[in-house]
Design an enzyme around this catalytic site. Structure first.
Site, mmCIF file in Angstrom:
data_model
loop_
_atom_site.group_PDB
_atom_site.id
_atom_site.type_symbol
_atom_site.label_atom_id
_atom_site.label_comp_id
_atom_site.label_asym_id
_atom_site.label_seq_id
_atom_site.Cartn_x
_atom_site.Cartn_y
_atom_site.Cartn_z
ATOM 1 N N GLY A 39 0.805 -1.221 0.000
ATOM 2 C CA GLY A 39 0.000 0.000 0.000
ATOM 3 C C GLY A 39 0.834 1.266 0.000
ATOM 4 O O GLY A 39 2.031 1.238 -0.272
ATOM 5 N N TYR A 40 0.163 2.385 0.301
ATOM 6 C CA TYR A 40 0.759 3.716 0.185
ATOM 7 C C TYR A 40 1.346 3.852 -1.220
ATOM 8 O O TYR A 40 2.540 4.103 -1.428
ATOM 9 C CB TYR A 40 1.814 3.973 1.277
ATOM 10 C CG TYR A 40 1.870 5.434 1.667
ATOM 11 C CD1 TYR A 40 0.833 6.013 2.381
ATOM 12 C CD2 TYR A 40 2.937 6.242 1.287
ATOM 13 C CE1 TYR A 40 0.854 7.357 2.714
ATOM 14 C CE2 TYR A 40 2.965 7.591 1.611
ATOM 15 C CZ TYR A 40 1.920 8.134 2.329
ATOM 16 O OH TYR A 40 1.941 9.472 2.646
ATOM 17 N N HIS A 54 2.420 4.476 -5.095
ATOM 18 C CA HIS A 54 3.063 5.554 -5.850
ATOM 19 C C HIS A 54 3.218 5.109 -7.307
ATOM 20 O O HIS A 54 2.760 4.018 -7.673
ATOM 21 C CB HIS A 54 4.418 5.909 -5.218
ATOM 22 C CG HIS A 54 5.305 4.718 -4.983
ATOM 23 N ND1 HIS A 54 5.860 3.989 -6.005
ATOM 24 C CD2 HIS A 54 5.702 4.116 -3.829
ATOM 25 C CE1 HIS A 54 6.585 3.008 -5.502
ATOM 26 N NE2 HIS A 54 6.507 3.064 -4.189
ATOM 27 N N GLY A 93 5.567 3.884 -8.940
ATOM 28 C CA GLY A 93 6.217 2.580 -9.126
ATOM 29 C C GLY A 93 5.191 1.460 -9.115
ATOM 30 O O GLY A 93 5.170 0.604 -10.010
ATOM 31 N N HIS A 94 4.311 1.480 -8.107
ATOM 32 C CA HIS A 94 3.248 0.481 -8.049
ATOM 33 C C HIS A 94 2.344 0.586 -9.288
ATOM 34 O O HIS A 94 1.944 -0.423 -9.856
ATOM 35 C CB HIS A 94 2.372 0.702 -6.816
ATOM 36 C CG HIS A 94 3.076 0.570 -5.496
ATOM 37 N ND1 HIS A 94 3.329 1.649 -4.686
ATOM 38 C CD2 HIS A 94 3.579 -0.499 -4.850
ATOM 39 C CE1 HIS A 94 3.939 1.241 -3.580
ATOM 40 N NE2 HIS A 94 4.121 -0.051 -3.650
ATOM 41 N N ASP A 146 13.545 -3.735 -5.846
ATOM 42 C CA ASP A 146 13.798 -4.695 -4.773
ATOM 43 C C ASP A 146 14.439 -5.935 -5.400
ATOM 44 O O ASP A 146 13.819 -6.994 -5.515
ATOM 45 C CB ASP A 146 12.488 -5.015 -4.054
ATOM 46 C CG ASP A 146 11.886 -3.766 -3.443
ATOM 47 O OD1 ASP A 146 12.391 -3.327 -2.398
ATOM 48 O OD2 ASP A 146 10.947 -3.181 -4.028
ATOM 49 N N GLN A 170 14.677 -9.300 -3.576
ATOM 50 C CA GLN A 170 13.327 -9.866 -3.433
ATOM 51 C C GLN A 170 12.911 -10.597 -4.705
ATOM 52 O O GLN A 170 12.376 -11.699 -4.661
ATOM 53 C CB GLN A 170 12.346 -8.734 -3.129
ATOM 54 C CG GLN A 170 10.891 -9.133 -3.179
ATOM 55 C CD GLN A 170 9.998 -8.037 -2.630
ATOM 56 O OE1 GLN A 170 9.923 -7.854 -1.422
ATOM 57 N NE2 GLN A 170 9.335 -7.301 -3.494
ATOM 58 N N VAL A 225 10.839 2.713 -11.308
ATOM 59 C CA VAL A 225 10.332 4.047 -11.643
ATOM 60 C C VAL A 225 10.996 5.046 -10.697
ATOM 61 O O VAL A 225 11.074 4.822 -9.484
ATOM 62 C CB VAL A 225 8.795 4.102 -11.490
ATOM 63 C CG1 VAL A 225 8.271 5.501 -11.801
ATOM 64 C CG2 VAL A 225 8.145 3.076 -12.403
ATOM 65 N N SER A 239 9.567 5.194 -3.599
ATOM 66 C CA SER A 239 9.394 4.249 -2.501
ATOM 67 C C SER A 239 8.411 4.841 -1.503
ATOM 68 O O SER A 239 8.409 6.063 -1.274
ATOM 69 C CB SER A 239 10.736 4.008 -1.812
ATOM 70 O OG SER A 239 10.535 3.432 -0.536
HETATM 71 P P1 AMP Z 1 5.994 -2.446 -1.670
HETATM 72 O O1 AMP Z 1 4.619 -1.893 -1.547
HETATM 73 O O2 AMP Z 1 7.074 -1.467 -1.337
HETATM 74 O O3 AMP Z 1 6.159 -3.786 -0.983
HETATM 75 O O4 AMP Z 1 6.206 -2.736 -3.221
HETATM 76 C C1 AMP Z 1 5.305 -3.554 -3.945
HETATM 77 C C2 AMP Z 1 5.906 -3.842 -5.295
HETATM 78 O O5 AMP Z 1 6.154 -2.630 -5.983
HETATM 79 C C3 AMP Z 1 7.252 -4.589 -5.196
HETATM 80 O O6 AMP Z 1 7.297 -5.576 -6.227
HETATM 81 C C4 AMP Z 1 8.238 -3.500 -5.433
HETATM 82 O O7 AMP Z 1 9.452 -3.959 -5.991
HETATM 83 C C5 AMP Z 1 7.497 -2.616 -6.436
HETATM 84 N N1 AMP Z 1 8.055 -1.264 -6.439
HETATM 85 C C6 AMP Z 1 8.260 -0.463 -5.365
HETATM 86 N N2 AMP Z 1 8.845 0.701 -5.744
HETATM 87 C C7 AMP Z 1 9.020 0.622 -7.089
HETATM 88 C C8 AMP Z 1 9.564 1.492 -8.069
HETATM 89 N N3 AMP Z 1 10.065 2.690 -7.753
HETATM 90 N N4 AMP Z 1 9.575 1.081 -9.361
HETATM 91 C C9 AMP Z 1 9.070 -0.137 -9.692
HETATM 92 N N5 AMP Z 1 8.537 -1.001 -8.814
HETATM 93 C C10 AMP Z 1 8.504 -0.634 -7.530
#
Ligand code: AMP
Length: 278
Positions: free
Chosen positions: A28-29, A31, A33-34, A147, A150, A173, A182
């Site tokens: 969640g939260y 952005h 990237g998601h 990540d 991961q 992104v 992030s």
């Molecule tokens: P998170 O919510 O931080 O656990 O991220 C969920 C998914 O979004 C994970 O697969 C992350 O790798 C991906 N993610 C987070 N930040 C970015 C980004 N800046 N660009 C691309 N994917 C991202």
């Protein structure tokens, strides 16, 4: 768009939907990237499922689980705009009922890089992703390259456990100045936000040296380290030049390498990475 809170409801939804399901697990939260992951999933699948779950088992006892930023209402309106079909928002009890007693340990790729600083982190990640895959039964699942470890861990788990899902990697992104997006960037005060660009500067330096023909991993590590150390607010957890599949540190780069780092800017721990040669 359906918003579901219970495992049984998601399973019921899945049984009713034939055709491909693209799945984006998140904490969640949301952005940009998601959003990029979700757009890829939307473009490549008949149905799109997103989960929002701040997974307690991947946080260490002194980490930011309680403080992790949350804004479900904003997230849901964004997901609606992106034409997501189903959002799974379980609580911790739903994913870890008291009788739940199985953990996924992926082995050597989890024992490097992040593990020294976040012991047990990938056990939590692999376990929750395995559970979510069991619930959603996606055709494809989308993960960000940011990540990087991961992604390696998930690919290995899917391979070793013969899971029926295609793992899709999506490029990182970035903000205009290069900072990887992030959810944790919200912790940075304005001065720290400026300093945080040092991670991208370090990756760019490595890429430039690689482009000029530099193949010594040790030299790249040194260059990156001294660049980051020149930023007073930055403290390095690790700087790694490793094999992209095994994550073993390299001395000499042959065809490709994963450059990755974790750097604390003030109290905020940021990670970033880039692949050389692919
Ligand atoms: P998170 O919510 O931080 O656990 O991220 C969920 C998914 O979004 C994970 O697969 C992350 O790798 C991906 N993610 C987070 N930040 C970015 C980004 N800046 N660009 C691309 N994917 C991202």
């Amino acid at each position: 768009m359906k918003v579901l809170y219970e495992t049984a409801e998601v399973k019921r939804w899945r049984r009713k939907h034939s055709g491909s399901v693209g799945f984006v697990p998140t904490m969640g939260y949301l952005h940009e990237g998601h959003v990029e992951l979700i757009r890829r999933a939307r473009a490549e699948n008949k149905n799109v499922a997103v989960s929002i779950f701040v997974n307690p088992t991947q946080f260490g006892p002194r980490e930011d689980f309680a403080a992790y930023p949350r804004d479900p209402e904003r997230d849901l309106s964004l997901l609606k705009q992106e034409k997501v079909d189903v959002v799974f928002m379980p609580d911790a009890e739903e994913i870890y009922p008291p009788q739940s007693n199985t953990w996924v340990e992926v082995g050597s790729v989890t024992e490097r890089l992040e593990d020294a600083f976040r012991p047990g982190h990938f056990r939590g990640v692999a376990t929750v992703v395995a559970k979510l895959f069991g619930i959603v039964e996606p055709t494809r699942a989308y993960f960000g390259q940011k990540d990087a470890q991961q992604l390696v861990v998930i690919r290995k788990m899917v391979d070793d456990l013969n899971m029926n899902v295609e793992v899709v990697a999506v490029p990182t992104v970035r903000e205009l100045d290069g900072l990887a997006m992030s959810s944790r960037n919200v912790y940075l005060d304005p001065e720290e936000r400026e300093s945080a660009v040092v991670l991208y500067k370090a990756l760019s330096r490595a890429q430039k040296l690689w482009g000029k023909g530099e193949r010594s991993a040790e030299l790249l590590r040194k260059e990156i380290t001294s660049l980051i150390e020149s930023e007073p607010k930055a403290t390095i957890d690790y700087v790694s030049i490793a094999d992209p599949e095994t994550l073993e540190e390299l001395e000499q780069i042959e065809d490709h390498a994963l450059v990755s780092m974790a750097v604390r800017i003030g109290k905020t721990r940021l990670i970033d990475s880039m692949t050389l040669g692919k």
